[in-house]
Design an enzyme around this catalytic site. Structure first.
Site, PDB file in Angstrom:
ATOM      1  CG  LEU A   1      -1.786  -1.277   1.362  1.00 34.41           C
ATOM      2  CD1 LEU A   1      -2.487  -1.301   2.720  1.00 34.41           C
ATOM      3  CD2 LEU A   1      -2.803  -1.317   0.240  1.00 34.41           C
TER       4      LEU A   1
ATOM      5  CB  CYS B   1       3.618   9.226  -2.219  1.00 33.41           C
ATOM      6  SG  CYS B   1       4.302  10.014  -0.763  1.00 33.41           S
TER       7      CYS B   1
ATOM      8  CE  LYS C   1      11.901  13.960  -1.165  1.00 35.71           C
ATOM      9  NZ  LYS C   1      10.967  14.009  -2.303  1.00 35.71           N
TER      10      LYS C   1
ATOM     11  CB  SER D   1       0.044  10.709 -12.166  1.00 34.17           C
ATOM     12  OG  SER D   1       0.984  10.881 -11.119  1.00 34.17           O
TER      13      SER D   1
ATOM     14  CG  HIS E   1      17.050  34.768  19.105  1.00 34.81           C
ATOM     15  ND1 HIS E   1      17.433  35.085  17.819  1.00 34.81           N
ATOM     16  CD2 HIS E   1      18.159  34.877  19.882  1.00 34.81           C
ATOM     17  CE1 HIS E   1      18.725  35.384  17.838  1.00 34.81           C
ATOM     18  NE2 HIS E   1      19.194  35.266  19.071  1.00 34.81           N
TER      19      HIS E   1
HETATM   20  P1  NAD Z   1       7.760  18.628 -13.811  1.00 33.90           P
HETATM   21  O1  NAD Z   1       6.522  18.924 -14.553  1.00 33.90           O
HETATM   22  O2  NAD Z   1       7.965  19.197 -12.458  1.00 33.90           O
HETATM   23  O3  NAD Z   1       9.037  19.028 -14.702  1.00 33.90           O
HETATM   24  C1  NAD Z   1       9.259  18.495 -15.981  1.00 33.90           C
HETATM   25  C2  NAD Z   1      10.220  19.378 -16.752  1.00 33.90           C
HETATM   26  O4  NAD Z   1      10.559  18.728 -17.969  1.00 33.90           O
HETATM   27  C3  NAD Z   1       9.644  20.729 -17.118  1.00 33.90           C
HETATM   28  O5  NAD Z   1      10.524  21.725 -16.669  1.00 33.90           O
HETATM   29  C4  NAD Z   1       9.574  20.664 -18.650  1.00 33.90           C
HETATM   30  O6  NAD Z   1       9.767  21.929 -19.251  1.00 33.90           O
HETATM   31  C5  NAD Z   1      10.696  19.692 -18.991  1.00 33.90           C
HETATM   32  N1  NAD Z   1      10.573  19.060 -20.315  1.00 33.90           N
HETATM   33  C6  NAD Z   1       9.463  18.526 -20.872  1.00 33.90           C
HETATM   34  N2  NAD Z   1       9.744  18.012 -22.103  1.00 33.90           N
HETATM   35  C7  NAD Z   1      11.079  18.213 -22.322  1.00 33.90           C
HETATM   36  C8  NAD Z   1      11.966  17.896 -23.404  1.00 33.90           C
HETATM   37  N3  NAD Z   1      11.553  17.257 -24.499  1.00 33.90           N
HETATM   38  N4  NAD Z   1      13.270  18.248 -23.289  1.00 33.90           N
HETATM   39  C9  NAD Z   1      13.711  18.888 -22.168  1.00 33.90           C
HETATM   40  N5  NAD Z   1      12.906  19.192 -21.120  1.00 33.90           N
HETATM   41  C10 NAD Z   1      11.608  18.862 -21.189  1.00 33.90           C
HETATM   42  O7  NAD Z   1       7.815  17.028 -13.775  1.00 33.90           O
HETATM   43  P2  NAD Z   1       8.660  15.985 -12.905  1.00 33.90           P
HETATM   44  O8  NAD Z   1       9.857  16.592 -12.308  1.00 33.90           O
HETATM   45  O9  NAD Z   1       8.773  14.805 -13.793  1.00 33.90           O
HETATM   46  O10 NAD Z   1       7.645  15.657 -11.730  1.00 33.90           O
HETATM   47  C11 NAD Z   1       6.408  15.029 -12.025  1.00 33.90           C
HETATM   48  C12 NAD Z   1       5.379  15.363 -10.991  1.00 33.90           C
HETATM   49  O11 NAD Z   1       5.731  14.798  -9.752  1.00 33.90           O
HETATM   50  C13 NAD Z   1       5.234  16.856 -10.807  1.00 33.90           C
HETATM   51  O12 NAD Z   1       3.876  17.149 -10.893  1.00 33.90           O
HETATM   52  C14 NAD Z   1       5.749  17.114  -9.428  1.00 33.90           C
HETATM   53  O13 NAD Z   1       4.941  18.061  -8.772  1.00 33.90           O
HETATM   54  C15 NAD Z   1       5.643  15.764  -8.741  1.00 33.90           C
HETATM   55  N6  NAD Z   1       6.770  15.613  -7.798  1.00 33.90           N
HETATM   56  C16 NAD Z   1       6.771  16.352  -6.668  1.00 33.90           C
HETATM   57  C17 NAD Z   1       7.832  16.262  -5.786  1.00 33.90           C
HETATM   58  C18 NAD Z   1       7.819  17.058  -4.535  1.00 33.90           C
HETATM   59  O14 NAD Z   1       6.764  17.543  -4.135  1.00 33.90           O
HETATM   60  N7  NAD Z   1       8.963  17.269  -3.892  1.00 33.90           N
HETATM   61  C19 NAD Z   1       8.905  15.448  -6.079  1.00 33.90           C
HETATM   62  C20 NAD Z   1       8.893  14.722  -7.245  1.00 33.90           C
HETATM   63  C21 NAD Z   1       7.801  14.819  -8.101  1.00 33.90           C
END
Ligand code: NAD
Length: 462
Positions: free
Chosen positions: A40, A44, A53, A146, A441
């Site tokens: 489960l 994440c 992390k 997703s 502080h």
């Molecule tokens: P993202 O959408 O954050 O970033 C993807 C990047 O890839 C964008 O900057 C985009 O412009 C670039 N890109 C797309 N096509 C490209 C290409 N052909 N050539 C070069 N660059 C290209 O996606 P991610 O980093 O894969 O993360 C996926 C999801 O997972 C996001 O929605 C994010 O919020 C989530 N996530 C969150 C955390 C967190 O909260 N710390 C950590 C990991 C993932």
């Protein structure tokens, strides 16, 4: 005839689904949760936030020791990397936490089915897998999350060319890791392998990193990450990546291709609805493959709801959790609440990057008059003592009402500091309210108070 009947069937046991299931059970519903994976916790816990992390923490410690603590008067002997042990620790954390959810399900009397769930007409869910069962339910909640978005021309082999799951378990430190996409995943996992010794090149389509993040903060992040040795190739569209012997070749439009021994594709994620049987209840996806819902998380099919990555909004675990709780509270009590405007985002690089509310760019585009207060960590005494002086906190407040509209920061433990800003925004606080609250502080949190004072030009230590 259904084999079993429940008040609510939740499809998916990620942070959205499992939290919703527990909350619904607390509210007295007979709840089942269907999850295809044996463990489960969803992306994440199994292959996302938690294992990344764990590695970020270990790699940060390793890097700190390798870089040396001479400045703090600490002499070290040899520091060595035991990657298998580091990866094993990460896996143990995942096992402990996912087992913990199974325990919470038992405690709350949530029935768990292991298999793939498919909607089979109104009020019906068919489960196929380890469990094969037909369920009847008054309410069905879709929380299927997703999956990584594919990149045309790039074929993942799960080894040399992989996604975030692959990059969480590289068996050896790459010589040269090319990361495609400078979003959350690219920067977090790129940081992990850089700290462990890899050469890392991040290729990004846009002219900036971290799209959606406040630009001033993203620029500072890029500068600091560059200083750590990450190489950025911006305004570069990757058009293909293929395996070439033991290596991979990454093709970039109009530029020389890059050679790497590992490639991480991190170009976003897409809602996961494959095989869900949405047709059977008349649900059509929107143009971006998301399940359309109203403000009570209802789809167009009676009794079918959706939350988390599979609907509109940022794909974040805590957003899914809030929606899951609001959705089942609405079902069970008629009342529920999740505010889409106040969802914090945290990128766990070093230093951490965090934000909530509107960015300065958004306020400008919307023509909102605002005042801005900025405070730098280098002027904070705790940051000095920690030897973590990079970064800043920025507060954006309405020019007339002083209500806080957005808070953005990069700095030590920014992911924790942002919670104060989220609470302030949730209760409609002004920057003056934050400025007049006593902060202990010496703490890093004083940077938030000082940034609030700076909105009115009266920060003390700047
Ligand atoms: P993202 O959408 O954050 O970033 C993807 C990047 O890839 C964008 O900057 C985009 O412009 C670039 N890109 C797309 N096509 C490209 C290409 N052909 N050539 C070069 N660059 C290209 O996606 P991610 O980093 O894969 O993360 C996926 C999801 O997972 C996001 O929605 C994010 O919020 C989530 N996530 C969150 C955390 C967190 O909260 N710390 C950590 C990991 C993932």
């Amino acid at each position: 005839m259904a084999d079993r009947q429940h008040d609510l069937v939740v499809i998916g046991a990620g942070p959205g689904g499992y939290v919703a299931a527990i909350r619904a059970a607390q509210l007295g519903l007979d709840v089942a949760c269907v999850e295809r994976e044996p463990r489960l916790g969803g992306t994440c816990l199994r292959i996302g936030c938690i294992p990344s992390k764990a590695l970020l923490e270990s790699s940060e410690k390793y890097h700190e020791l390798v870089a040396g603590l001479d400045g703090q008067g600490i002499k070290l002997g040899g520091v060595a990397l035991d990657l298998p042990a580091m990866l094993a620790r990460k896996d143990r954390i995942v096992v402990d936490l996912t087992d913990g959810i199974a325990g919470l399900f038992k405690k709350n009397k949530v029935t768990r089915y292991e298999g793939a769930a498919r909607l089979a007409g109104p009020g019906r869910v068919a489960v196929e897998g380890k469990d094969r069962v037909d369920l009847a339910a008054r309410h069905v909640l879709i929380a299927t999350g997703s999956v990584p978005a594919p990149l045309p021309g790039v074929e993942l082999d799960g080894d040399v060319v992989g996604d975030s799951t692959t990059a969480l378990s590289f068996p050896t430190v790459p010589r040269h890791l090319v990361v495609i996409g400078a979003g959350y995943i690219g920067l977090e996992l790129g940081s992990v392998w850089r700290r462990l010794g890899a050469e890392v090149t991040v290729v990004e389509y846009l002219d900036r990193i971290l799209p959606g993040t406040d630009l001033e903060i993203a620029r500072e992040a890029q500068k600091l990450l560059k200083r750590q040795g990450l190489r950025f190739v911006l305004k570069a569209r990757v058009t293909g990546a293929r395996r070439d012997g033991q290596d991979a070749i990454v093709e970039i439009e109009g530029q020389e291709p890059l050679r790497a021994d590992r490639v991480l594709v991190a170009v976003g994620r897409k809602p996961y609805t494959e095989g869900l049987g949405l047709d059977s209840v008349g649900i059509a996806l929107d143009e971006r493959g998301r399940v359309p819902v109203d403000d009570r998380f209802r789809t167009r099919a009676a009794g079918v709801y959706a939350i988390g990555d599979v609907i509109a909004g940022p794909m974040l675990a805590h957003k899914a959790e809030e929606e899951g709780i609001a959705c089942v509270e609405l079902i069970a009590t008629g009342w529920g609440h999740a505010d889409p405007a106040i969802i914090p985002g945290v990128c766990y690089t070093d230093p951490e990057i965090a934000g909530v509310g509107r960015t300065e760019e958004q306020l400008k585009a919307e023509g909102v008059a605002y005042r801005k207060g900025v405070f730098f960590f280098r002027a904070n005494s705790r940051a000095r003592a920690l030897e973590r002086i990079d970064g800043r906190v920025k507060i954006l407040a309405h020019a007339e009402t002083d209500r806080v509209l957005g808070v953005h920061m990069i700095g030590p433990r920014a992911g924790e500091l942002i919670a104060e800003a989220v609470l302030a925004m949730a209760v409609g606080a002004s920057s003056e309210d934050i400025a007049r609250v006593c902060h202990a502080h010496p703490t890093l949190a004083e940077t938030v108070k000082e940034a609030a004072l700076a909105v009115d030009g009266r920060s003390i230590h700047a």
